[in-house]
Write a protein that holds these residues in place. Structure first.
Motif, PDB file in Angstrom:
ATOM      1  N   PHE A 160      28.958   1.910  29.411  1.00 41.48           N
ATOM      2  CA  PHE A 160      27.568   2.241  29.083  1.00 41.48           C
ATOM      3  C   PHE A 160      27.392   3.326  28.022  1.00 41.48           C
ATOM      4  N   VAL A 161      28.429   4.056  27.659  1.00 41.38           N
ATOM      5  CA  VAL A 161      28.303   5.144  26.681  1.00 41.38           C
ATOM      6  C   VAL A 161      29.134   4.795  25.458  1.00 41.38           C
ATOM      7  N   PRO A 162      28.517   4.406  24.363  1.00 39.67           N
ATOM      8  CA  PRO A 162      29.290   4.042  23.169  1.00 39.67           C
ATOM      9  C   PRO A 162      30.067   5.234  22.625  1.00 39.67           C
ATOM     10  N   GLU A 163      31.133   4.926  21.925  1.00 33.39           N
ATOM     11  CA  GLU A 163      31.957   5.960  21.320  1.00 33.39           C
ATOM     12  C   GLU A 163      31.163   6.714  20.253  1.00 33.39           C
ATOM     13  N   GLY A 164      31.248   8.019  20.288  1.00 25.95           N
ATOM     14  CA  GLY A 164      30.536   8.872  19.341  1.00 25.95           C
ATOM     15  C   GLY A 164      29.233   9.422  19.867  1.00 25.95           C
ATOM     16  N   GLU A 165      28.663   8.826  20.901  1.00 25.54           N
ATOM     17  CA  GLU A 165      27.427   9.344  21.477  1.00 25.54           C
ATOM     18  C   GLU A 165      27.737  10.376  22.553  1.00 25.54           C
ATOM     19  N   PRO A 166      26.859  11.349  22.742  1.00 25.18           N
ATOM     20  CA  PRO A 166      27.121  12.367  23.775  1.00 25.18           C
ATOM     21  C   PRO A 166      27.026  11.776  25.169  1.00 25.18           C
ATOM     22  N   LEU A 167      27.788  12.334  26.070  1.00 27.79           N
ATOM     23  CA  LEU A 167      27.761  11.936  27.476  1.00 27.79           C
ATOM     24  C   LEU A 167      26.766  12.841  28.195  1.00 27.79           C
ATOM     25  N   VAL A 168      25.609  12.291  28.536  1.00 26.89           N
ATOM     26  CA  VAL A 168      24.546  13.049  29.186  1.00 26.89           C
ATOM     27  C   VAL A 168      24.753  12.963  30.695  1.00 26.89           C
TER      28      VAL A 168
END
Length: 467
Positions: free
Chosen positions: A92-100
């Motif tokens: 669900f979290v693409p590479e490069g995006e922050p992990l919220v």
């Protein structure tokens, strides 16, 4: 370590749980698969006995080994949380995006003399500002990944790490060092930072986590966003030091106006923004908000760090004025409010876990079983979402329970749970998981003298005793 033979006889639940197989021995692995299957198929209470009845294990004389799986078996819940976090990131979290990651706590209502870690807490659901309700139970700190599955249009809170937060009186009675809720959240986020090297982390919390100690400790590990007090003390940067001036240099400058004073001033210049997911109680995906923002120095107890504060006001006057603080002054007000709006998905997660996964219905008494059962149920919520997303990607859509008088815009958790249950019931109709040839059993009679009960009989029994 469990050795899994991925042959044609391997059950779907085994394939889904395969990333966690290294945590268990072979006997414990088989018990884990059976308990997970039963916990998803049973209704109402999520006790060990209810899970065994769902998988046709009522005549199994070796039922005590399933209780020992929770109270005595040697496996690590932290290792499982690390594996689950990796699965959620990959899906669900693409590479490069922050992990919220949203941090919040919930009280599990439990009573009993043998539950030693229970305390007296404020019931956030039943209490209000003018009415205080106390409840006896266990307080859990939950860390949830804020993500949007491919089949949904809103953000979901997916728990992966849940730890018990004891009261100060309980720790004093058991001679343990007490940790407050912000301190436990700080420890958990530092643990997540070690699990995810190189990944940008964002921690979002409510007013309980708007602590300078939390922000200061996590300044090198994560960007912290929290709701702050309206009388917060913020300062301007110190003035430049004059030539020949004696004494120690100043750490802060003049004090800024409090957010409450700034909100009441007529000279305050508000900027209207459209925040996605902001208070969408009427079904809208975004809402207009009046915003004032600025940078300041947050100083207390000998610690000083730069922050950005964001003051919000509802143009329609339906919501109270609030202020939020972020540990990264370089972030924009739009980004900070978008991150905080994602945090509101935590409450539906707790509600759905209580309604459909039997949260608060487990009945373990030993300390280890208590500390394992609730995190397992919340982790099962995230696993159901992972498996439902995989099923939706394969079939193209998820079947939704609708009616002529109500049409769902998006699948809910009950639809995801139903999709997973359909797969499990299909296999149970052919061969119950406890009746497999490679599964150890201690039944009252030999397998040759017994046969699995028909599926219709099992379903009728589950439905008859559901309430």
């Amino acid at each position: 370590m469990a050795k899994i033979d991925a042959s044609s006889s391997t059950r779907t639940m085994e394939m889904w749980l395969l990333p966690f197989a290294a945590m268990f021995t072979q006997p414990s692995w088989l018990n884990a698969v059976a308990l997970a299957t039963g916990a998803l198929l049973c209704l109402n209470r999520r006790t060990v006995c209810a899970a065994l009845r769902a998988v046709d294990g009522g005549s199994d004389r070796g039922f005590s080994r399933f209780h020992r799986f929770l109270s005595r078996a040697e496996w690590s819940g932290l290792q499982g949380a690390k594996i689950l976090l990796g699965l959620l990131q990959e899906a669900f979290v693409p590479e490069g995006e922050p992990l919220v990651i949203a941090v919040d706590d919930s009280v599990e209502r439990r009573r009993g003399v043998r539950i030693r870690d229970k305390g007296i807490w404020r019931d956030a659901v039943r209490s209000s500002r003018g009415f205080f309700v106390k409840v006896a139970g266990l307080r859990w700190l939950s860390l949830q990944v804020m993500a949007r599955p491919g089949f949904a249009r809103r953000t979901w809170g997916l728990p992966f790490l849940t730890v018990l937060s004891r009261s100060e009186q309980t720790d004093a009675r058991r001679t343990r060092r007490h940790q407050t809720l912000p301190e436990k959240a700080t420890w958990a986020m530092r643990l997540v930072a070690r699990w995810c090297p190189g990944r940008r982390l964002v921690m979002v919390g409510d007013g309980a986590y708007a602590s300078l100690n939390v922000f200061w400790t996590l300044r090198d590990h994560a960007v912290c966003v929290a709701r702050c007090r309206m009388d917060a003390r913020f300062f301007n940067p110190p003035p430049p030091r004059k030539r020949g001036q004696k004494g120690r240099p100043r750490l802060v400058g003049t004090r800024q106006l409090t957010p409450r004073t700034r909100a009441l001033r007529k000279a305050t210049k508000w900027e209207r923004m459209i925040i996605p997911g902001w208070r969408t109680k009427d079904g809208k995906a975004e809402r207009e908000v009046d915003v004032v923002t600025g940078t300041a120095l947050w100083s207390a107890h000998g610690k000083t760090m730069p922050v950005r504060w964001v003051l919000t006001r509802d143009p329609a006057g339906r919501a109270e004025t609030r202020v939020f603080v972020c540990s990264d002054p370089g972030q924009s007000a739009l980004q900070i409010l978008t991150w905080y709006a994602m945090r509101w998905a935590v409450e539906p997660t707790f509600q759905e876990a209580r309604r459909h996964l039997g949260f608060e219905t487990q009945r373990q008494w030993s300390d280890r079983a208590i500390q394992r059962t609730t995190p397992l149920l919340l982790g099962l919520f995230s696993l159901v979402m992972l498996w439902a997303a995989d099923l939706a990607a394969r079939t193209g859509q998820l079947a939704m329970l609708g009616a002529a008088w109500y049409r769902k815009p998006d699948p809910t958790f009950v639809d995801c749970l139903a999709a997973v249950r359909r797969v499990l019931w299909t296999e149970e109709a052919v061969s119950p998981i406890l009746w497999r040839d490679d599964y150890p059993t201690w039944r009252m009679r030999a397998r040759t003298a017994e046969n699995p009960r028909p599926l219709q009989q099992r379903l009728a029994e589950l439905v008859s005793y559901a309430a």
